[in-house]
Motif scaffolding. Structure first.
Motif, PDB file in Angstrom:
ATOM      1  N   VAL A  61       0.829  -1.205   0.000  1.00  0.00           N
ATOM      2  CA  VAL A  61       0.000   0.000   0.000  1.00  0.00           C
ATOM      3  C   VAL A  61       0.865   1.256   0.000  1.00  0.00           C
ATOM      4  O   VAL A  61       0.593   2.216  -0.735  1.00  0.00           O
ATOM      5  CB  VAL A  61      -0.954  -0.013   1.211  1.00  0.00           C
ATOM      6  N   SER A  62       1.920   1.282   0.805  1.00  0.00           N
ATOM      7  CA  SER A  62       2.786   2.462   0.876  1.00  0.00           C
ATOM      8  C   SER A  62       3.466   2.743  -0.455  1.00  0.00           C
ATOM      9  O   SER A  62       3.650   3.911  -0.825  1.00  0.00           O
ATOM     10  CB  SER A  62       3.840   2.277   1.975  1.00  0.00           C
ATOM     11  N   GLU A  63       3.841   1.686  -1.173  1.00  0.00           N
ATOM     12  CA  GLU A  63       4.569   1.864  -2.420  1.00  0.00           C
ATOM     13  C   GLU A  63       3.651   2.087  -3.620  1.00  0.00           C
ATOM     14  O   GLU A  63       4.117   2.547  -4.666  1.00  0.00           O
ATOM     15  CB  GLU A  63       5.476   0.657  -2.674  1.00  0.00           C
ATOM     16  N   THR A  64       2.375   1.768  -3.499  1.00  0.00           N
ATOM     17  CA  THR A  64       1.445   2.019  -4.598  1.00  0.00           C
ATOM     18  C   THR A  64       0.678   3.325  -4.429  1.00  0.00           C
ATOM     19  O   THR A  64       0.133   3.848  -5.406  1.00  0.00           O
ATOM     20  CB  THR A  64       0.418   0.877  -4.734  1.00  0.00           C
ATOM     21  N   ALA A  65       0.632   3.871  -3.212  1.00  0.00           N
ATOM     22  CA  ALA A  65      -0.100   5.113  -2.965  1.00  0.00           C
ATOM     23  C   ALA A  65       0.754   6.317  -3.364  1.00  0.00           C
ATOM     24  O   ALA A  65       1.968   6.317  -3.205  1.00  0.00           O
ATOM     25  CB  ALA A  65      -0.496   5.206  -1.498  1.00  0.00           C
ATOM     26  N   SER A  66       0.097   7.354  -3.880  1.00  0.00           N
ATOM     27  CA  SER A  66       0.796   8.602  -4.167  1.00  0.00           C
ATOM     28  C   SER A  66       1.103   9.313  -2.850  1.00  0.00           C
ATOM     29  O   SER A  66       0.474   9.054  -1.820  1.00  0.00           O
ATOM     30  CB  SER A  66      -0.073   9.497  -5.064  1.00  0.00           C
ATOM     31  N   ARG A  87      -0.770   8.820   0.844  1.00  0.00           N
ATOM     32  CA  ARG A  87      -0.138   7.669   1.481  1.00  0.00           C
ATOM     33  C   ARG A  87      -0.576   7.505   2.932  1.00  0.00           C
ATOM     34  O   ARG A  87      -0.699   6.379   3.425  1.00  0.00           O
ATOM     35  CB  ARG A  87       1.381   7.805   1.404  1.00  0.00           C
ATOM     36  N   GLY A  88      -0.843   8.593   3.626  1.00  0.00           N
ATOM     37  CA  GLY A  88      -1.274   8.486   5.012  1.00  0.00           C
ATOM     38  C   GLY A  88      -2.636   7.835   5.139  1.00  0.00           C
ATOM     39  O   GLY A  88      -2.838   6.918   5.935  1.00  0.00           O
ATOM     40  N   ALA A  89      -3.604   8.312   4.333  1.00  0.00           N
ATOM     41  CA  ALA A  89      -4.958   7.759   4.391  1.00  0.00           C
ATOM     42  C   ALA A  89      -4.981   6.310   3.922  1.00  0.00           C
ATOM     43  O   ALA A  89      -5.545   5.435   4.589  1.00  0.00           O
ATOM     44  CB  ALA A  89      -5.904   8.603   3.550  1.00  0.00           C
ATOM     45  N   LEU A  90      -4.364   6.038   2.774  1.00  0.00           N
ATOM     46  CA  LEU A  90      -4.366   4.664   2.267  1.00  0.00           C
ATOM     47  C   LEU A  90      -3.496   3.753   3.116  1.00  0.00           C
ATOM     48  O   LEU A  90      -3.727   2.538   3.165  1.00  0.00           O
ATOM     49  CB  LEU A  90      -3.876   4.654   0.806  1.00  0.00           C
ATOM     50  N   GLY A  91      -2.506   4.324   3.802  1.00  0.00           N
ATOM     51  CA  GLY A  91      -1.663   3.513   4.672  1.00  0.00           C
ATOM     52  C   GLY A  91      -2.406   2.923   5.852  1.00  0.00           C
ATOM     53  O   GLY A  91      -1.911   1.991   6.495  1.00  0.00           O
ATOM     54  N   CYS A  92      -3.600   3.443   6.140  1.00  0.00           N
ATOM     55  CA  CYS A  92      -4.428   2.888   7.216  1.00  0.00           C
ATOM     56  C   CYS A  92      -5.233   1.676   6.757  1.00  0.00           C
ATOM     57  O   CYS A  92      -5.816   0.985   7.606  1.00  0.00           O
ATOM     58  CB  CYS A  92      -5.390   3.945   7.739  1.00  0.00           C
ATOM     59  N   VAL A  93      -5.313   1.441   5.442  1.00  0.00           N
ATOM     60  CA  VAL A  93      -6.156   0.355   4.935  1.00  0.00           C
ATOM     61  C   VAL A  93      -5.740  -1.008   5.492  1.00  0.00           C
ATOM     62  O   VAL A  93      -6.611  -1.800   5.885  1.00  0.00           O
ATOM     63  CB  VAL A  93      -6.169   0.353   3.392  1.00  0.00           C
ATOM     64  N   PRO A  94      -4.438  -1.361   5.546  1.00  0.00           N
ATOM     65  CA  PRO A  94      -4.089  -2.660   6.135  1.00  0.00           C
ATOM     66  C   PRO A  94      -4.575  -2.819   7.569  1.00  0.00           C
ATOM     67  O   PRO A  94      -5.147  -3.859   7.930  1.00  0.00           O
ATOM     68  CB  PRO A  94      -2.550  -2.682   6.054  1.00  0.00           C
ATOM     69  N   VAL A  95      -4.364  -1.802   8.401  1.00  0.00           N
ATOM     70  CA  VAL A  95      -4.839  -1.865   9.788  1.00  0.00           C
ATOM     71  C   VAL A  95      -6.362  -1.908   9.822  1.00  0.00           C
ATOM     72  O   VAL A  95      -6.965  -2.627  10.628  1.00  0.00           O
ATOM     73  CB  VAL A  95      -4.305  -0.662  10.594  1.00  0.00           C
ATOM     74  N   LEU A  96      -6.989  -1.145   8.936  1.00  0.00           N
ATOM     75  CA  LEU A  96      -8.449  -1.128   8.865  1.00  0.00           C
ATOM     76  C   LEU A  96      -8.998  -2.514   8.551  1.00  0.00           C
ATOM     77  O   LEU A  96      -9.961  -2.981   9.182  1.00  0.00           O
ATOM     78  CB  LEU A  96      -8.898  -0.126   7.807  1.00  0.00           C
ATOM     79  N   MET A  97      -8.381  -3.193   7.586  1.00  0.00           N
ATOM     80  CA  MET A  97      -8.848  -4.528   7.212  1.00  0.00           C
ATOM     81  C   MET A  97      -8.581  -5.538   8.329  1.00  0.00           C
ATOM     82  O   MET A  97      -9.385  -6.455   8.553  1.00  0.00           O
ATOM     83  CB  MET A  97      -8.177  -4.969   5.921  1.00  0.00           C
ATOM     84  N   PHE A  98      -7.464  -5.382   9.038  1.00  0.00           N
ATOM     85  CA  PHE A  98      -7.236  -6.216  10.224  1.00  0.00           C
ATOM     86  C   PHE A  98      -8.385  -6.052  11.216  1.00  0.00           C
ATOM     87  O   PHE A  98      -8.915  -7.030  11.751  1.00  0.00           O
ATOM     88  CB  PHE A  98      -5.916  -5.822  10.906  1.00  0.00           C
ATOM     89  N   ASN A  99      -8.778  -4.795  11.437  1.00  0.00           N
ATOM     90  CA  ASN A  99      -9.833  -4.523  12.408  1.00  0.00           C
ATOM     91  C   ASN A  99     -11.193  -5.013  11.935  1.00  0.00           C
ATOM     92  O   ASN A  99     -12.028  -5.413  12.752  1.00  0.00           O
ATOM     93  CB  ASN A  99      -9.881  -3.028  12.716  1.00  0.00           C
ATOM     94  N   VAL A 100     -11.431  -4.976  10.627  1.00  0.00           N
ATOM     95  CA  VAL A 100     -12.672  -5.551  10.086  1.00  0.00           C
ATOM     96  C   VAL A 100     -12.712  -7.047  10.369  1.00  0.00           C
ATOM     97  O   VAL A 100     -13.741  -7.601  10.789  1.00  0.00           O
ATOM     98  CB  VAL A 100     -12.788  -5.283   8.575  1.00  0.00           C
TER      99      VAL A 100
END
Length: 512
Positions: free
Chosen positions: A165-170, A174-187
């Motif tokens: 995610v960090s390397e594909t996000a602009s 990068r900060g907002a999309l960088g939360c997606v992995p943690v977000l999916m863990f929490n889901v």
């Protein structure tokens, strides 16, 4: 690299470098290697978000493994259960996930070096198999083995998904999309908590297997990260990946030229030796410290033993309902963090996060210490203190320390060293998590539960000055500019900028 190039690159990325002769900031553009001026254009959000969610579906399945033990442990200890675990065996099942993640953290580097996307796919196969082993486990040793496998997959997935995610996000997202992995863990944790209210431990394992199946297929349609492809000199694939991620109408020349400026990956021996360089060892040490702080704050112990803590504190809220509420609040707080990371920055959120976590743990510890002197009736206001304190603690973690500890490896460490740094910092992180999870019951016996909570709270408070003095702000800064930042800090501290006029005074400031 000339000061002219460094100055204008940093200005574009909100890093201001001025001299006493400068009367106004330089214009916000970045010169390419051939001297041509390149203007940045804003990329599309949807393809980056789609790639992040698809890549992190495996985080959802792996997050379920983190949430499994909380609802499953009472079922495993029920007299009617096919397998009945003692308190000691239950603690081993909970902590072996962390011990397996320690091994997975060591394996993360070699897997990631094969490709971020490939590492995610490689972890999906044993993850699905481990859920099946739990569902049909004939004895407690099968549970031990399966949870160790789940942990090993977790160790690989945690770093591989975050790097992807960090390397594909602009840089601006990068900060907002960088939360997606943690977000999916929490889901995944919330889904497991919710399903666990109705399913026994066997059917809950089958549920975990079911949500793991998409992770076997989704990585196939994803592009590899552009920085990884550029480092492997696969330029055509890197350009195709950038077009996929930024949109067909987006001008990717500036970003591509910047990726070409990053140093290419060297051999294994050279990369290990490179970790001793000051400009490399500093971000690696900061990353390791943040990841260890996120473990020693006691989150895993509190999540694993939430029901035991609430029962001990005689909370006014039903423990099954409280578990689901905690999972939902954790998810919502992470969603809020997605927006705040790119607005407030990493340092502010980390400082506030650790302060809130420390205060909530100390408050809960004080309640437990003075519990015998308080009104313990279910209808009293005081009966709500335990669940409220835990919820505030979860919110504090999910809005700061949790997501930032994840994105640190993808932001601070240069691309060519990320595979080795991932193994090193991941192993330290998961070893810390294992120690915290396994020793919670021992701390409870020796220090009482309030003493253990006060100990975790003190770790949170120790992290505040560390973040304030040691962590640079990386909000909105590109990967290459972050490398320049650490180089500039070393050069300025050593007075080693060779082409700087002797009468100039250079000052580097980071705008929050």
């Amino acid at each position: 690299m000339s000061n002219f190039f460094v100055r204008n690159l940093c200005l574009k990325q909100k890093l201001v470098i001025t001299t006493k002769d400068d009367k106004e900031p330089a214009p916000p553009w970045v010169p390419a290697p051939n001297g041509t001026l390149i203007n940045y254009t804003r990329s599309k959000l949807f393809p980056q978000l789609l790639a992040a969610v698809m890549a992190c579906w495996i985080n959802l399945a792996s997050g379920a493994s983190l949430g499994y033990i909380t609802p499953a442990l009472p079922s495993l200890q029920h007299p009617s259960s096919r397998l009945q675990l003692s308190e000691t065996e239950g603690s081993w099942v909970a902590s072996l996930v962390m011990l397996g993640a320690l091994g997975g953290g060591c394996l993360a580097g070699p897997c990631i070096s094969l490709g971020r996307r490939k590492a995610l796919w490689l972890a999906a196969v044993p993850l699905t198999s481990a859920w099946l082993i739990i569902a049909v486990a004939p004895n407690v040793w099968a549970l031990y083995a399966a949870h160790t496998i789940l942990g090993a997959c977790l160790g690989v997935i945690c770093d591989a998904s975050q790097l992807y995610v960090s390397e594909t996000a602009s840089s601006e997202r990068r900060g907002a999309l960088g939360c997606v992995p943690v977000l999916m863990f929490n889901v995944g944790i919330l889904l497991c908590y919710t399903a666990g209210a109705w399913l026994d431990w066997e059917n809950l394992a089958l549920f975990g297997c079911l949500i793991s199946v998409p992770a076997l297929l989704l990585p196939i349609v994803l592009p590899e990260t552009p920085s990884y492809l550029v480092a492997r000199e696969r330029t055509k694939e890197a350009l195709a990946s950038l077009h996929w991620l930024r949109g067909s109408n987006c001008d990717i020349n500036a970003e591509y030229q910047e990726l070409l400026q990053c140093k290419k990956g060297a051999g294994l021996i050279e990369r290990i030796q490179g970790l001793c360089d000051r400009e490399i060892i500093r971000p690696v040490m900061i990353t390791a410290a943040i990841r260890m702080l996120s473990r020693f704050c006691g989150l895993r112990a509190i999540l694993c033993y939430t029901q035991a803590i609430l029962l001990t504190s005689r909370s006014a809220v039903d423990v099954d309902i409280a578990t689901i509420i905690i999972g939902a609040v954790q998810l919502i707080a992470t969603l809020v963090a997605c927006g705040l990371l790119d607005k407030l920055g990493r340092r502010k959120l980390l400082i506030v996060s650790q302060t809130v976590m420390g205060v909530s743990l100390v408050t809960l510890g004080c309640y437990l210490y003075y519990r015998n002197d308080m009104d313990r009736s279910d209808g009293s206001v005081l009966g709500w203190i335990p669940i409220v304190a835990i919820l505030i603690y979860i919110v504090g973690n999910s809005m700061g320390l949790g997501p930032v500890s994840g994105i640190a490896i993808g932001e601070l460490v240069p691309q060519r060293h990320r595979s080795i740094a991932s193994s090193l910092t991941g192993a330290m992180s998961w070893l810390s998590a294992f120690i915290v999870t396994k020793t919670f019951l021992d701390l409870q016996s020796s220090l009482h539960i309030y003493g253990a909570l006060w100990l975790y709270g003190s770790v949170c408070f120790v992290g505040v000055p560390f973040v304030y003095f040691c962590l640079p702000e990386t909000r909105g800064i590109s990967q290459y500019a972050i490398e320049v930042l650490f180089k500039c800090k070393d050069s300025i501290s050593d007075q080693a900028i060779s082409d700087k006029p002797s009468t100039d005074k250079i000052e580097v400031t980071i705008q929050n």
